[in-house]
Design a protein around this motif. Structure first.
Motif: not given
Length: 242
Positions: A100-107, A113-118
């Motif tokens: 989260v600290k180093l790659a916030p955009d990726g996280e 994508q997790i909630f899109k799958a929901k």
């Protein structure tokens, strides 16, 4: 549905109170785990000794030694295993904090994508992503649960070990009681008491299982008696070789 069949209240106050209290940590599985193993292993010793036609004194010595040594071993194994689960959770949590600290955009994209799958789409999806990622703790906890499948609560290794040990000793001592008391035909009394214990432990297991109590009881009974029968057969075989 009849409210009498609900496990808890669903009024606003009931829900708020329950959520504020947080999830319940259960050690019932540790008790069942220790109880089943204690009963099986001790009665296996009893059956093996009787099959080998050894003395009651030998039976009690071997039974007591097994009871405490295996009880401690089981408790230690459960302590180590539970602690390993906690350490795994902490390691993954530290990894997510670093990501989260180093790659916030990726996280953020992972959350999206997790909630899109929901089933979230459009503005609802973006709102969910914004809300979740607005607080670091909530963000990381969501990743722990949704991406890694790790539960948000952790059990105490000490309590888990103690429950296992106590159950092992309490249930595992039952096959020895008729021999300690000098009951006539002790092996049959021990078999009956052990069979009842197997069934009772299995029935207790149904507390968190969808299986009916009687089915869980019979299943555990059959497993325990099978283990005892194997031990008895080995004892008879070794006695014949002596």
């Amino acid at each position: 549905m009849d409210p009498r069949h609900l496990e808890h209240g669903h009024g606003p106050r009931d829900i708020a109170k329950r959520l504020k209290r947080g999830p319940h940590v259960s050690y019932l599985r540790d008790w069942v785990y220790g109880g089943i193993d204690g009963t099986v292993t001790t009665f296996a010793v009893v059956a093996g000794v009787v099959g080998a036609e050894l003395s009651t004194k030998a039976l009690l010595i071997l039974g007591a030694a097994n009871l405490f040594a295996d009880g401690f071993s089981m408790a230690a194994a459960n302590f180590t295993g539970t602690r390993a689960e906690i350490e795994e959770y902490e390691k993954v949590r530290q990894m997510e904090e670093r990501h989260v600290k180093l790659a916030p955009d990726g996280e953020r994209e992972e959350i999206r994508q997790i909630f899109k799958a929901k089933g979230f789409t459009g503005s609802a999806l973006e709102s969910a992503v914004d809300v979740i990622t607005s607080k670091r703790k909530r963000w990381i906890e969501t990743m722990m649960t949704e991406e890694h499948g790790l539960p948000p609560i952790t059990r105490s290794p000490g309590r888990a070990a103690i429950m296992t040990f106590l159950a092992f000793i309490a249930c595992g001592s039952i096959p020895l009681l008729p021999f300690i008391a000098g009951v006539p035909a002790s092996i049959w009394a021990s078999t009956a008491m052990t069979g009842f214990t197997f069934f009772a432990i299995g029935s207790l297991r149904s507390y968190w299982s969808p299986a009916p109590w009687w089915r869980a009881g019979i299943e555990t009974f059959l497993i325990g008696i099978t283990a005892a029968a194997i031990a008895y057969a080995v004892g008879v075989l070794l006695a014949g070789l002596a």
